[in-house]
Design a protein around this motif. Structure first.
Motif, PDB file in Angstrom:
ATOM      1  N   LEU A  95      72.730 -15.097  18.361  1.00  0.00           N
ATOM      2  CA  LEU A  95      71.895 -15.445  17.216  1.00  0.00           C
ATOM      3  C   LEU A  95      71.906 -14.192  16.357  1.00  0.00           C
ATOM      4  O   LEU A  95      71.854 -13.081  16.888  1.00  0.00           O
ATOM      5  N   VAL A  96      71.974 -14.383  15.052  1.00  0.00           N
ATOM      6  CA  VAL A  96      72.022 -13.226  14.163  1.00  0.00           C
ATOM      7  C   VAL A  96      70.650 -13.028  13.517  1.00  0.00           C
ATOM      8  O   VAL A  96      70.049 -13.980  13.026  1.00  0.00           O
ATOM      9  N   ILE A  97      70.158 -11.809  13.581  1.00  0.00           N
ATOM     10  CA  ILE A  97      68.881 -11.476  12.954  1.00  0.00           C
ATOM     11  C   ILE A  97      69.172 -10.576  11.758  1.00  0.00           C
ATOM     12  O   ILE A  97      69.763  -9.505  11.910  1.00  0.00           O
ATOM     13  N   MET A  98      68.786 -11.041  10.563  1.00  0.00           N
ATOM     14  CA  MET A  98      68.942 -10.230   9.350  1.00  0.00           C
ATOM     15  C   MET A  98      67.694  -9.375   9.198  1.00  0.00           C
ATOM     16  O   MET A  98      66.613  -9.910   8.936  1.00  0.00           O
ATOM     17  N   THR A  99      67.822  -8.086   9.386  1.00  0.00           N
ATOM     18  CA  THR A  99      66.632  -7.227   9.405  1.00  0.00           C
ATOM     19  C   THR A  99      66.220  -6.722   8.016  1.00  0.00           C
ATOM     20  O   THR A  99      67.005  -6.759   7.077  1.00  0.00           O
ATOM     21  N   LYS A 100      64.990  -6.262   7.946  1.00  0.00           N
ATOM     22  CA  LYS A 100      64.421  -5.581   6.766  1.00  0.00           C
ATOM     23  C   LYS A 100      64.415  -6.451   5.517  1.00  0.00           C
ATOM     24  O   LYS A 100      64.609  -5.953   4.409  1.00  0.00           O
ATOM     25  N   VAL A 101      64.188  -7.774   5.662  1.00  0.00           N
ATOM     26  CA  VAL A 101      64.207  -8.647   4.488  1.00  0.00           C
ATOM     27  C   VAL A 101      63.021  -8.404   3.551  1.00  0.00           C
ATOM     28  O   VAL A 101      63.017  -8.921   2.431  1.00  0.00           O
ATOM     29  N   ASP A 102      62.040  -7.603   4.003  1.00  0.00           N
ATOM     30  CA  ASP A 102      60.948  -7.239   3.088  1.00  0.00           C
ATOM     31  C   ASP A 102      61.453  -6.443   1.896  1.00  0.00           C
ATOM     32  O   ASP A 102      60.769  -6.311   0.888  1.00  0.00           O
ATOM     33  N   LYS A 103      62.686  -5.936   2.017  1.00  0.00           N
ATOM     34  CA  LYS A 103      63.262  -5.145   0.925  1.00  0.00           C
ATOM     35  C   LYS A 103      63.968  -6.020  -0.115  1.00  0.00           C
ATOM     36  O   LYS A 103      64.454  -5.509  -1.127  1.00  0.00           O
ATOM     37  N   LEU A 104      64.062  -7.331   0.151  1.00  0.00           N
ATOM     38  CA  LEU A 104      64.818  -8.220  -0.737  1.00  0.00           C
ATOM     39  C   LEU A 104      63.948  -9.336  -1.298  1.00  0.00           C
ATOM     40  O   LEU A 104      62.946  -9.716  -0.709  1.00  0.00           O
ATOM     41  N   SER A 105      64.378  -9.901  -2.448  1.00  0.00           N
ATOM     42  CA  SER A 105      63.694 -11.066  -3.008  1.00  0.00           C
ATOM     43  C   SER A 105      64.157 -12.315  -2.270  1.00  0.00           C
ATOM     44  O   SER A 105      65.191 -12.302  -1.606  1.00  0.00           O
ATOM     45  N   LYS A 106      63.379 -13.395  -2.398  1.00  0.00           N
ATOM     46  CA  LYS A 106      63.695 -14.648  -1.724  1.00  0.00           C
ATOM     47  C   LYS A 106      65.102 -15.137  -2.035  1.00  0.00           C
ATOM     48  O   LYS A 106      65.829 -15.576  -1.137  1.00  0.00           O
ATOM     49  N   ASN A 107      65.476 -15.086  -3.313  1.00  0.00           N
ATOM     50  CA  ASN A 107      66.809 -15.552  -3.721  1.00  0.00           C
ATOM     51  C   ASN A 107      67.912 -14.761  -3.065  1.00  0.00           C
ATOM     52  O   ASN A 107      68.885 -15.324  -2.576  1.00  0.00           O
ATOM     53  N   VAL A 108      67.740 -13.459  -3.079  1.00  0.00           N
ATOM     54  CA  VAL A 108      68.758 -12.586  -2.490  1.00  0.00           C
ATOM     55  C   VAL A 108      68.843 -12.822  -0.980  1.00  0.00           C
ATOM     56  O   VAL A 108      69.931 -12.812  -0.405  1.00  0.00           O
ATOM     57  N   ILE A 109      67.703 -13.068  -0.352  1.00  0.00           N
ATOM     58  CA  ILE A 109      67.715 -13.330   1.102  1.00  0.00           C
ATOM     59  C   ILE A 109      68.600 -14.540   1.398  1.00  0.00           C
ATOM     60  O   ILE A 109      69.441 -14.502   2.295  1.00  0.00           O
ATOM     61  N   GLN A 110      68.450 -15.609   0.635  1.00  0.00           N
ATOM     62  CA  GLN A 110      69.254 -16.820   0.873  1.00  0.00           C
ATOM     63  C   GLN A 110      70.735 -16.540   0.657  1.00  0.00           C
ATOM     64  O   GLN A 110      71.581 -17.010   1.422  1.00  0.00           O
ATOM     65  N   LYS A 111      71.038 -15.773  -0.385  1.00  0.00           N
ATOM     66  CA  LYS A 111      72.439 -15.414  -0.654  1.00  0.00           C
ATOM     67  C   LYS A 111      73.022 -14.594   0.487  1.00  0.00           C
ATOM     68  O   LYS A 111      74.116 -14.856   0.981  1.00  0.00           O
ATOM     69  N   GLN A 112      72.250 -13.600   0.929  1.00  0.00           N
ATOM     70  CA  GLN A 112      72.712 -12.721   2.008  1.00  0.00           C
ATOM     71  C   GLN A 112      72.866 -13.485   3.328  1.00  0.00           C
ATOM     72  O   GLN A 112      73.718 -13.176   4.134  1.00  0.00           O
ATOM     73  N   ARG A 113      72.039 -14.514   3.489  1.00  0.00           N
ATOM     74  CA  ARG A 113      72.111 -15.322   4.707  1.00  0.00           C
ATOM     75  C   ARG A 113      73.457 -16.055   4.758  1.00  0.00           C
ATOM     76  O   ARG A 113      74.116 -16.079   5.812  1.00  0.00           O
TER      77      ARG A 113
END
Ligand code: GTP
Ligand code: MG
Length: 209
Positions: free
Chosen positions: A150-168
């Motif tokens: 399972l992949v955990i994307m860490t430190k997402v508090d540093k990103l906006s919601k939109n960017v989180i989805q893109k990075q995912r």
């Protein structure tokens, strides 16, 4: 639908220098945490088990050098249950000599390949940078040896919601896994905490004791 896991206690068991010296955990399923140095492995463990300071975090990369065993105990519904977490040394830390890095790598690979109770590997990737070459190698290697990840994307508090989805999406593509297997997480805001526990319970990694 699975019950919730209520954590009563999380404790440090042992720092094992190698596979041969790993503790006997009565064959309970083990979940390993891997990723680049400084990606947030120890912070992830502390947030997951709600116990600050349990796994040693640091601003100096390369802090975790051993296989650190943690026992998490609590209740799954009404039944006493628990899980075993293993914090692994981070890879890719430039200031550690090539020889030493190669040695850690061999130790880690031996553990991942041969540790019988190991049932899942949580691969942590920094959400801001996405998967790096050594993350892709690790994912490929784990999949080759048939270890579920399972992949955990860490430190997402540093990103906006939109960017989180893109990075995912990018992270899933880069590591060749389904996007559902990538969980955005923050040790600061605790975003993703319930998703991780749900995933662990669904996979029967929290077992009655
Ligand atoms: P090594 O053991 O050295 O490989 O590092 P590690 O992967 O265990 O990382 P660690 O948890 O020690 O965290 C490294 C740095 O990132 C620390 O300064 C943490 O405070 C910071 N950090 C970890 N998780 C988060 C997070 O979710 N959000 C933010 N903003 N910072 C984080
Ligand atoms: Mg660490």
């Amino acid at each position: 639908m699975s019950s919730r896991f209520h954590i009563a206690k999380a404790s440090f068991i042992i720092s094992a220098p190698d596979l041969a010296r790993c503790p006997d955990m009565q064959n309970r399923p083990e979940v390993a945490v891997v990723g680049r140095s400084n990606v947030g492995k120890s912070s992830f463990i502390n947030a997951l088990v709600r116990h600050n300071g349990l796994a040693k975090t640091s601003q100096t990369p390369g802090k975790t050098r051993l296989l650190n065993y943690f026992d998490v105990q609590g209740k799954l519904g009404e039944k006493p249950a628990g899980m075993v977490l293993v914090d692994l040394p981070g890879y890719g830390y430039a200031r550690v000599s090539k020889t030493e890095q190669a040695q850690w790598r061999r130790e880690m690979e031996r553990f991942l390949k041969e540790r019988e109770p190991l049932k899942l590997v949580l691969l942590l990737v920094d959400s801001r940078h996405g998967p790096q070459e050594n993350d892709c190698q690790m994912a490929e290697w784990l999949q080759f040896f048939g270890l579920p990840i399972l992949v955990i994307m860490t430190k997402v508090d540093k990103l906006s919601k939109n960017v989180i989805q893109k990075q995912r999406q990018l992270t899933a593509k880069g590591l060749d896994v389904m996007p559902e297997k990538v969980i955005p997480f923050s040790a600061v805001t605790k975003q993703g905490l319930d998703d991780v526990w749900r995933a662990l319970i669904e996979r029967d990694l929290v077992v009655t004791t």
